[in-house]
Scaffold this active site. Structure first.
Site, PDB file in Angstrom:
ATOM      1  CE  LYS A 174      -1.930   2.796   2.762  1.00 38.56           C
ATOM      2  NZ  LYS A 174      -1.791   3.951   1.859  1.00 38.56           N
ATOM      3  CD  GLU A 177      -3.272   8.307   2.059  1.00 41.19           C
ATOM      4  OE1 GLU A 177      -2.365   7.442   2.059  1.00 41.19           O
ATOM      5  OE2 GLU A 177      -3.839   8.713   3.086  1.00 41.19           O
ATOM      6  N   GLY A 227       6.659   5.713   7.789  1.00 40.21           N
ATOM      7  CA  GLY A 227       5.753   6.863   7.862  1.00 40.21           C
ATOM      8  C   GLY A 227       5.906   7.556   9.197  1.00 40.21           C
ATOM      9  N   GLY A 228       4.849   8.236   9.616  1.00 41.11           N
ATOM     10  CA  GLY A 228       4.914   9.067  10.812  1.00 41.11           C
ATOM     11  C   GLY A 228       4.743   8.265  12.101  1.00 41.11           C
ATOM     12  CB  THR A 231       0.812   6.122  10.995  1.00 44.61           C
ATOM     13  OG1 THR A 231       0.413   7.446  10.663  1.00 44.61           O
ATOM     14  CG2 THR A 231      -0.010   5.135  10.193  1.00 44.61           C
ATOM     15  N   GLY A 232       2.694   4.800  13.167  1.00 39.24           N
ATOM     16  CA  GLY A 232       3.516   3.666  13.597  1.00 39.24           C
ATOM     17  C   GLY A 232       3.030   3.086  14.919  1.00 39.24           C
ATOM     18  CD  GLU A 249      13.416   1.964   8.985  1.00 40.79           C
ATOM     19  OE1 GLU A 249      13.926   3.062   9.274  1.00 40.79           O
ATOM     20  OE2 GLU A 249      13.934   0.878   9.290  1.00 40.79           O
ATOM     21  CB  CYS A 283      12.875  10.172   7.401  1.00 40.14           C
ATOM     22  SG  CYS A 283      13.936   9.157   6.366  1.00 40.14           S
ATOM     23  CD  GLU A 384       9.543  13.675  11.003  1.00 41.48           C
ATOM     24  OE1 GLU A 384       8.459  13.187  11.362  1.00 41.48           O
ATOM     25  OE2 GLU A 384      10.305  13.119  10.220  1.00 41.48           O
TER      26      GLU A 384
HETATM   27  P1  NAD Z   1       1.904   8.763   7.429  1.00 45.02           P
HETATM   28  O1  NAD Z   1       2.147   8.030   8.692  1.00 45.02           O
HETATM   29  O2  NAD Z   1       0.858   9.812   7.417  1.00 45.02           O
HETATM   30  O3  NAD Z   1       1.509   7.760   6.253  1.00 45.02           O
HETATM   31  C1  NAD Z   1       2.364   6.715   5.861  1.00 45.02           C
HETATM   32  C2  NAD Z   1       1.544   5.606   5.276  1.00 45.02           C
HETATM   33  O4  NAD Z   1       0.725   5.076   6.294  1.00 45.02           O
HETATM   34  C3  NAD Z   1       0.619   6.026   4.137  1.00 45.02           C
HETATM   35  O5  NAD Z   1       0.636   5.039   3.156  1.00 45.02           O
HETATM   36  C4  NAD Z   1      -0.724   6.079   4.822  1.00 45.02           C
HETATM   37  O6  NAD Z   1      -1.810   5.863   3.956  1.00 45.02           O
HETATM   38  C5  NAD Z   1      -0.591   4.933   5.792  1.00 45.02           C
HETATM   39  N1  NAD Z   1      -1.535   4.933   6.903  1.00 45.02           N
HETATM   40  C6  NAD Z   1      -2.237   5.963   7.421  1.00 45.02           C
HETATM   41  N2  NAD Z   1      -3.005   5.531   8.439  1.00 45.02           N
HETATM   42  C7  NAD Z   1      -2.764   4.206   8.570  1.00 45.02           C
HETATM   43  C8  NAD Z   1      -3.246   3.197   9.448  1.00 45.02           C
HETATM   44  N3  NAD Z   1      -4.129   3.467  10.411  1.00 45.02           N
HETATM   45  N4  NAD Z   1      -2.780   1.951   9.310  1.00 45.02           N
HETATM   46  C9  NAD Z   1      -1.873   1.651   8.361  1.00 45.02           C
HETATM   47  N5  NAD Z   1      -1.385   2.563   7.501  1.00 45.02           N
HETATM   48  C10 NAD Z   1      -1.824   3.819   7.605  1.00 45.02           C
HETATM   49  O7  NAD Z   1       3.318   9.332   6.975  1.00 45.02           O
HETATM   50  P2  NAD Z   1       3.647  10.229   5.706  1.00 45.02           P
HETATM   51  O8  NAD Z   1       3.127  11.598   5.979  1.00 45.02           O
HETATM   52  O9  NAD Z   1       3.242   9.544   4.466  1.00 45.02           O
HETATM   53  O10 NAD Z   1       5.242  10.209   5.711  1.00 45.02           O
HETATM   54  C11 NAD Z   1       5.974  11.127   6.440  1.00 45.02           C
HETATM   55  C12 NAD Z   1       6.607  10.474   7.640  1.00 45.02           C
HETATM   56  O11 NAD Z   1       7.368   9.350   7.217  1.00 45.02           O
HETATM   57  C13 NAD Z   1       7.563  11.358   8.358  1.00 45.02           C
HETATM   58  O12 NAD Z   1       7.367  11.265   9.747  1.00 45.02           O
HETATM   59  C14 NAD Z   1       8.926  10.816   7.963  1.00 45.02           C
HETATM   60  O13 NAD Z   1       9.945  11.093   8.878  1.00 45.02           O
HETATM   61  C15 NAD Z   1       8.637   9.367   7.860  1.00 45.02           C
HETATM   62  N6  NAD Z   1       9.638   8.691   7.008  1.00 45.02           N
HETATM   63  C16 NAD Z   1      10.567   7.902   7.625  1.00 45.02           C
HETATM   64  C17 NAD Z   1      11.561   7.273   6.871  1.00 45.02           C
HETATM   65  C18 NAD Z   1      12.606   6.407   7.531  1.00 45.02           C
HETATM   66  O14 NAD Z   1      13.389   5.780   6.830  1.00 45.02           O
HETATM   67  N7  NAD Z   1      12.666   6.338   8.858  1.00 45.02           N
HETATM   68  C19 NAD Z   1      11.572   7.448   5.489  1.00 45.02           C
HETATM   69  C20 NAD Z   1      10.612   8.259   4.896  1.00 45.02           C
HETATM   70  C21 NAD Z   1       9.641   8.876   5.671  1.00 45.02           C
END
Ligand code: NAD
Length: 492
Positions: A174, A177, A227-228, A231-232, A249, A283, A384
């Site tokens: 996934k 979006e 991701g963020g 969400t993690g 990550e 990130c 961040e």
């Molecule tokens: P986000 O957490 O908003 O979204 C990431 C993904 O999670 C998207 O595909 C989103 O649709 C999905 N998502 C949203 N809600 C979810 C749920 N309840 N269950 C499962 N998946 C869900 O993050 P973002 O805004 O897309 O990305 C930015 C963040 O990613 C920043 O915090 C950045 O630091 C981090 N990031 C980290 C690394 C790393 O290597 N550590 C690399 C790139 C980005």
């Protein structure tokens, strides 16, 4: 592509026909219309992946067969470089040249895991018994939910897809979006390379709709997420019910520490790149500049001068050096973050307001921004922004530099600049971050592990550990001459 869901080798629309528009962050033009997956679609994709894995259709391939497949994918990515870079640039607004660097990195990721796969094999251990062989094998963990972000869309999912395939897993991918186009293309390349139907599945759409399904379904064995932090955390909770393996990550709030004895020309140049590359949507961005007090004025003055020179523009503008933020919502978040920093007492030195130039009016452009007089009690230092905002702090001793550099819940990456090698070794050892650059900022290699300490996540991508995440370990004990154990009396 309104049939952008790929399940069991077939392209299909969302269960109820829902679609989502992808618009360029640079000018708001329509880039694509894709399927907006529903829960039914996620469930169907998980079913397909489960059936494929359990059938052995791919998991039974040898390491070398799967490695050959990964090499083919790398070849196809290089062949399609222009197409893939254009798709990535369209979704993210990043420059074509940057998108091409990303595609080259994606191909290198596939090659890394192809090579690593060839190095895998069973390990024997001494059973202590002449008639018993004891060996350790590794096999794919099973069905994986792979969830990616929007900043480096294809690269971040490649760090998951390549090792998942190397290990013989099946997966449901996934992408964000906001940026699904390159993931769609990747599925076509996987099909062309010969990945059997059902092994690789794609659901395009929002995490708020299908995320919980992908992370809680009992048929999923591993969730790998980039991701963020919020969400993690939610994913960890959802996955806990069925004790899935979770690889996260997450974000970073990365210290870039410069001592007075550093090569300041290089340090300043890298500080600018570390903070403002891809408009800070990285990130590992060096968003916390931590300066030894005597060099503060000189370094800050030069960074402000350089920040003003950075040319901002759409991908079509060949003179542009960086592009827009990803969305209106993200721009608003960055603006609010900045306002909070100023309200807390930070001094705004440059930038600070949405770009006003008429040619940028339809996009989400925000200029390089520097906040001085910051300290670790401030929200803007701790949280961040994921935008082009650099905070500046000062220190008076090595101990203080380390303390400030570690004073964050995150632990993704950081840098130390000094001509005193013993000092750079001490500081790099003391910093609690997953990657430390000494007299440099930003490079990474597919062969080197990537990941965070503390709230920046768990597990590692790339390197050797990036494959281990996708493997289960099994101990096989073979008794070649069975006889009674005679532990309990048998009554005879
Ligand atoms: P986000 O957490 O908003 O979204 C990431 C993904 O999670 C998207 O595909 C989103 O649709 C999905 N998502 C949203 N809600 C979810 C749920 N309840 N269950 C499962 N998946 C869900 O993050 P973002 O805004 O897309 O990305 C930015 C963040 O990613 C920043 O915090 C950045 O630091 C981090 N990031 C980290 C690394 C790393 O290597 N550590 C690399 C790139 C980005």
């Amino acid at each position: 592509m309104t049939n952008s869901i790929y399940i069991c080798g077939e392209w299909r629309p969302a269960a109820d026909g829902s679609t989502r528009e992808i618009r360029s962050p640079a000018d708001g033009t329509l880039v694509a219309v894709v399927s907006d997956s529903r829960v039914e679609d996620a469930l169907a994709a998980i079913s397909a992946a489960r059936v494929a894995f359990d059938s052995g259709i791919f998991s039974s391939w040898s390491w070398s067969e799967r490695s050959a497949l990964l090499s083919k994918v790398a070849d196809f990515l290089e062949r399609d470089m222009e197409i893939v870079a254009a798709l990535e640039s369209g979704d993210t607004g990043k420059r074509i040249i940057e998108a091409k660097y990303d595609v080259a990195d994606v191909a290198a990721t596939f090659r890394h895991f192809a090579k690593l796969g060839l190095e895998q094999g069973d390990r024997t251990v001494d059973s202590g018994l002449p008639h018993v062989s004891s060996r350790i094998t590794q096999e794919g963990i099973g069905v994986c939910s792979l969830i990616g972000p929007w900043n480096y869309p294809l690269l971040q999912i490649a760090w998951k897809v390549a090792p998942a395939l190397a290990a013989g897993c099946s997966f449901v991918l996934k992408p964000s979006e906001l940026t699904p186009s390159t993931a769609i293309h990747l599925m076509k390349l996987l099909e062309e390379a010969g990945v059997p139907a059902g092994v690789a599945n794609l659901v395009t759409g929002a995490g708020s709709i299908i995320g919980d399904t992908l992370t809680s379904d009992p048929r999923v064995d591993l969730v790998s997420f980039t991701g963020g932090l919020p969400t993690g955390k939610r994913i960890m909770i959802k996955a806990a019910e069925t004790v899935k393996r979770v690889a996260l990550e997450l974000g970073g709030k990365n210290p870039n520490i410069i001592f007075a004895d550093a090569d300041l020309d290089a340090a300043i140049d890298f500080a600018v790149t570390a903070a403002f590359l891809h408009s800070g949507q990285v990130c590992s961005a060096g968003t916390r500049l931590i300066l030894e007090r005597p060099i503060h004025d000189r370094v800050v003055k030069e960074i402000v001068r350089r920040a003003k020179l950075i040319r901002i523009g759409a991908p079509a503008d060949l003179t542009a050096e960086t592009g827009p933020l990803i969305s209106a919502g993200h721009l608003k978040k960055v603006e609010e973050y900045l306002a909070k920093g100023v309200a807390e007492g930070a001094t705004l030195l440059v930038g600070g307001a949405r770009c006003a130039a008429p040619e940028l009016a339809n996009g989400w452009f925000f200029p390089p921004t520097v906040l001085d007089n910051c300290d670790t009690t401030m929200y803007c230092v701790q949280e961040e922004s994921f935008g082009p905002i650099l905070t500046v702090e000062v220190f008076d001793s090595e101990e203080e530099a380390i303390k400030i550099g570690n004073d964050t819940i995150y632990g993704l990456s950081g840098a130390v600049w000094s001509s005193d090698i013993a000092r750079t070794e001490r500081v790099s050892k003391a910093l609690r971050h997953g990657t430390i650059w000494i007299n440099d900022y930003g490079p990474y290699k597919p062969a080197a592990e990537w990941g965070g300490f503390k709230a920046s996540g768990n597990g590692r991508e790339l390197g050797h550990h990036g494959l281990q995440e996708y493997l289960e370990i099994k101990h096989i004990w073979t008794n070649n001459s069975p006889s009674k154990s005679e532990w309990f009396a048998d009554g005879n």
